[in-house]
Design a protein around this motif. Structure first.
Motif, PDB file in Angstrom:
ATOM      1  N   THR A   6       5.057  16.223  -8.128  1.00 45.34           N
ATOM      2  CA  THR A   6       4.728  17.770  -8.392  1.00 45.34           C
ATOM      3  C   THR A   6       4.357  18.085  -9.758  1.00 45.34           C
ATOM      4  OG1 THR A   6       7.029  18.284  -8.675  1.00 45.34           O
ATOM      5  CG2 THR A   6       6.074  18.190  -6.214  1.00 45.34           C
ATOM      6  N   GLN A   7       3.664  19.072  -9.923  1.00 40.92           N
ATOM      7  CA  GLN A   7       3.341  19.561 -11.491  1.00 40.92           C
ATOM      8  C   GLN A   7       4.755  19.575 -12.178  1.00 40.92           C
ATOM      9  OE1 GLN A   7       0.860  23.062 -11.111  1.00 40.92           O
ATOM     10  NE2 GLN A   7      -0.995  21.666 -11.408  1.00 40.92           N
ATOM     11  N   GLY A   8       4.678  19.176 -13.362  1.00 45.82           N
ATOM     12  CA  GLY A   8       5.528  19.469 -14.376  1.00 45.82           C
ATOM     13  C   GLY A   8       6.953  18.204 -14.002  1.00 45.82           C
ATOM     14  N   ALA A   9       6.683  17.568 -12.983  1.00 39.77           N
ATOM     15  CA  ALA A   9       7.783  16.481 -12.734  1.00 39.77           C
ATOM     16  C   ALA A   9       7.493  15.215 -13.593  1.00 39.77           C
ATOM     17  CB  ALA A   9       7.415  15.755 -11.206  1.00 39.77           C
ATOM     18  N   ALA A  10       8.725  14.802 -14.009  1.00 41.84           N
ATOM     19  CA  ALA A  10       8.649  13.633 -14.679  1.00 41.84           C
ATOM     20  C   ALA A  10       8.032  12.513 -14.070  1.00 41.84           C
ATOM     21  CB  ALA A  10      10.038  13.248 -15.486  1.00 41.84           C
ATOM     22  N   GLY A  11       7.190  11.562 -14.742  1.00 38.43           N
ATOM     23  CA  GLY A  11       6.831  10.416 -13.960  1.00 38.43           C
ATOM     24  C   GLY A  11       8.054   9.314 -13.916  1.00 38.43           C
ATOM     25  N   PRO A  12       7.803   8.109 -13.112  1.00 45.43           N
ATOM     26  CA  PRO A  12       8.547   7.228 -12.976  1.00 45.43           C
ATOM     27  C   PRO A  12       8.701   6.291 -14.358  1.00 45.43           C
ATOM     28  CG  PRO A  12       6.354   6.659 -11.768  1.00 45.43           C
ATOM     29  CD  PRO A  12       6.092   8.102 -12.530  1.00 45.43           C
ATOM     30  N   PRO A  31      -5.462   4.255 -10.158  1.00 46.42           N
ATOM     31  CA  PRO A  31      -4.601   4.770  -8.780  1.00 46.42           C
ATOM     32  C   PRO A  31      -4.742   6.126  -8.925  1.00 46.42           C
ATOM     33  CG  PRO A  31      -3.162   4.176 -10.543  1.00 46.42           C
ATOM     34  CD  PRO A  31      -4.604   3.641 -10.938  1.00 46.42           C
ATOM     35  N   PRO A  32      -4.768   6.543  -7.793  1.00 52.96           N
ATOM     36  CA  PRO A  32      -4.486   8.082  -7.353  1.00 52.96           C
ATOM     37  C   PRO A  32      -3.203   8.621  -8.086  1.00 52.96           C
ATOM     38  CG  PRO A  32      -4.327   7.208  -5.339  1.00 52.96           C
ATOM     39  CD  PRO A  32      -4.665   6.108  -6.301  1.00 52.96           C
ATOM     40  N   ALA A  33      -3.068   9.937  -7.760  1.00 51.88           N
ATOM     41  CA  ALA A  33      -1.625  10.531  -8.207  1.00 51.88           C
ATOM     42  C   ALA A  33      -0.523   9.938  -7.032  1.00 51.88           C
ATOM     43  CB  ALA A  33      -1.988  12.205  -8.231  1.00 51.88           C
ATOM     44  N   GLN A  34       0.457   9.751  -7.376  1.00 58.89           N
ATOM     45  CA  GLN A  34       1.613   9.398  -6.320  1.00 58.89           C
ATOM     46  C   GLN A  34       1.676  10.508  -5.534  1.00 58.89           C
ATOM     47  OE1 GLN A  34       4.540   8.347  -9.447  1.00 58.89           O
ATOM     48  NE2 GLN A  34       5.895   9.748  -8.521  1.00 58.89           N
ATOM     49  N   LYS A  35       2.201  10.120  -4.415  1.00 59.20           N
ATOM     50  CA  LYS A  35       2.414  11.124  -3.204  1.00 59.20           C
ATOM     51  C   LYS A  35       3.138  12.175  -3.486  1.00 59.20           C
ATOM     52  CE  LYS A  35       2.899  10.811   1.812  1.00 59.20           C
ATOM     53  NZ  LYS A  35       2.838   9.896   2.792  1.00 59.20           N
ATOM     54  N   TRP A  36       4.237  11.915  -3.989  1.00 60.17           N
ATOM     55  CA  TRP A  36       5.328  13.176  -3.961  1.00 60.17           C
ATOM     56  C   TRP A  36       5.365  13.775  -5.409  1.00 60.17           C
ATOM     57  CZ3 TRP A  36       5.638  14.845   0.605  1.00 60.17           C
ATOM     58  CH2 TRP A  36       5.687  13.741   1.660  1.00 60.17           C
ATOM     59  N   TRP A  51       0.843  -1.274  -0.061  1.00 61.53           N
ATOM     60  CA  TRP A  51      -0.028  -0.205   0.022  1.00 61.53           C
ATOM     61  C   TRP A  51       0.854   1.102   0.084  1.00 61.53           C
ATOM     62  CZ3 TRP A  51      -2.802   2.033   4.843  1.00 61.53           C
ATOM     63  CH2 TRP A  51      -3.657   3.277   4.630  1.00 61.53           C
ATOM     64  N   THR A  52       1.903   1.333   0.827  1.00 66.67           N
ATOM     65  CA  THR A  52       2.799   2.503   1.053  1.00 66.67           C
ATOM     66  C   THR A  52       3.599   2.453  -0.514  1.00 66.67           C
ATOM     67  OG1 THR A  52       3.319   2.075   3.267  1.00 66.67           O
ATOM     68  CG2 THR A  52       4.855   3.377   1.884  1.00 66.67           C
ATOM     69  N   TRP A  53       4.136   1.394  -1.029  1.00 63.86           N
ATOM     70  CA  TRP A  53       4.730   1.497  -2.567  1.00 63.86           C
ATOM     71  C   TRP A  53       3.645   2.142  -3.578  1.00 63.86           C
ATOM     72  CZ3 TRP A  53       7.751  -3.585  -3.379  1.00 63.86           C
ATOM     73  CH2 TRP A  53       9.009  -3.561  -2.667  1.00 63.86           C
ATOM     74  N   ALA A  54       2.409   1.867  -3.396  1.00 62.55           N
ATOM     75  CA  ALA A  54       1.309   2.326  -4.370  1.00 62.55           C
ATOM     76  C   ALA A  54       1.078   3.858  -4.163  1.00 62.55           C
ATOM     77  CB  ALA A  54      -0.139   1.391  -3.961  1.00 62.55           C
ATOM     78  N   GLN A  55       1.308   4.183  -2.823  1.00 59.80           N
ATOM     79  CA  GLN A  55       1.049   5.734  -2.483  1.00 59.80           C
ATOM     80  C   GLN A  55       2.336   6.285  -3.183  1.00 59.80           C
ATOM     81  OE1 GLN A  55       0.325   6.891   1.633  1.00 59.80           O
ATOM     82  NE2 GLN A  55      -0.471   4.591   1.908  1.00 59.80           N
TER      83      GLN A  55
END
Length: 193
Positions: free
Chosen positions: A187-193, A180-185, A117-121
């Motif tokens: 930010t706008q404009g940040a590249a995704g994983p 899934p919701p947006a990941q926890k950390w 669950w933490t990893w999903a967040q």
């Protein structure tokens, strides 16, 4: 699809726990869903595997060598992956699974689902996590999660990402349409994983 199942190596004090584990294994098999779990023949672990196998399902166990040596491994599985330790077990299960279902269990069961669950967040994975709330077993835990939200330690979106239901059909349906919701950390404009 293959779901990881986290559950107790004990059967608990109510027949409903074991019955639900066996029935969940059967339901998954009938729907063509493979299971990956801790590899044990005991407790709810054995019951979920036996249910799936009896219905012709695909069941992969993942067990550390130390537990295999204690002779608690299920010998009738589709496949048994033997790994060096508990960390490797969790990593392997996460690699194989497209979602994580939790049935009643103790500290190990809770630790396993809370990590996922933490990893999903955090956006490490985008797989659904859920609780099959057999006989209200997880009610106190769900109250604690709600308390974490109201106390400002957990965003509502991350509490709501957990699928919690006493109905196995509903759990599987909600997993199938999970977003899934947006990941926890992020930010706008940040590249995704």
């Amino acid at each position: 699809m293959k779901l990881a199942v986290f559950c107790g190596s004990a059967s608990g004090d109510r027949p409903a726990y074991r019955d639900a584990a066996h029935a969940f294994g059967q339901l998954a098999a009938r729907r063509g869903i493979g299971l990956v779990y801790g590899g044990g023949r005991v407790g709810l672990m054995g019951a979920v595997a036996d249910g799936a196998l009896a219905a012709g399902g695909d069941v992969t166990g993942v067990m550390p060598i130390a537990l295999v040596e204690q002779e608690i491994a299920h010998t009738g599985l589709t496949r048994l992956d033997i790994v060096p330790d508990m960390h490797a077990r969790k990593t392997r299960m996460a690699e194989l699974a497209s979602g994580f279902v939790t049935l009643p269990g103790g500290a190990g069961t809770l630790e396993e689902i809370f990590e996922q669950w933490t990893w999903a967040q955090l956006g490490i994975h985008q797989k659904p996590c859920g609780f099959l709330n057999v006989a209200g077993y997880f009610d106190p835990l769900l109250e604690m999660i709600e308390h974490a939200v109201s106390a400002g330690f957990l965003k509502r979106a991350y509490a709501e990402m957990l699928v919690c239901t006493p109905a196995p059909d509903t759990l599987l349906e909600r997993f199938a349409c999970y977003r899934p919701p947006a990941q926890k950390w992020r930010t706008q404009g940040a590249a995704g994983p």
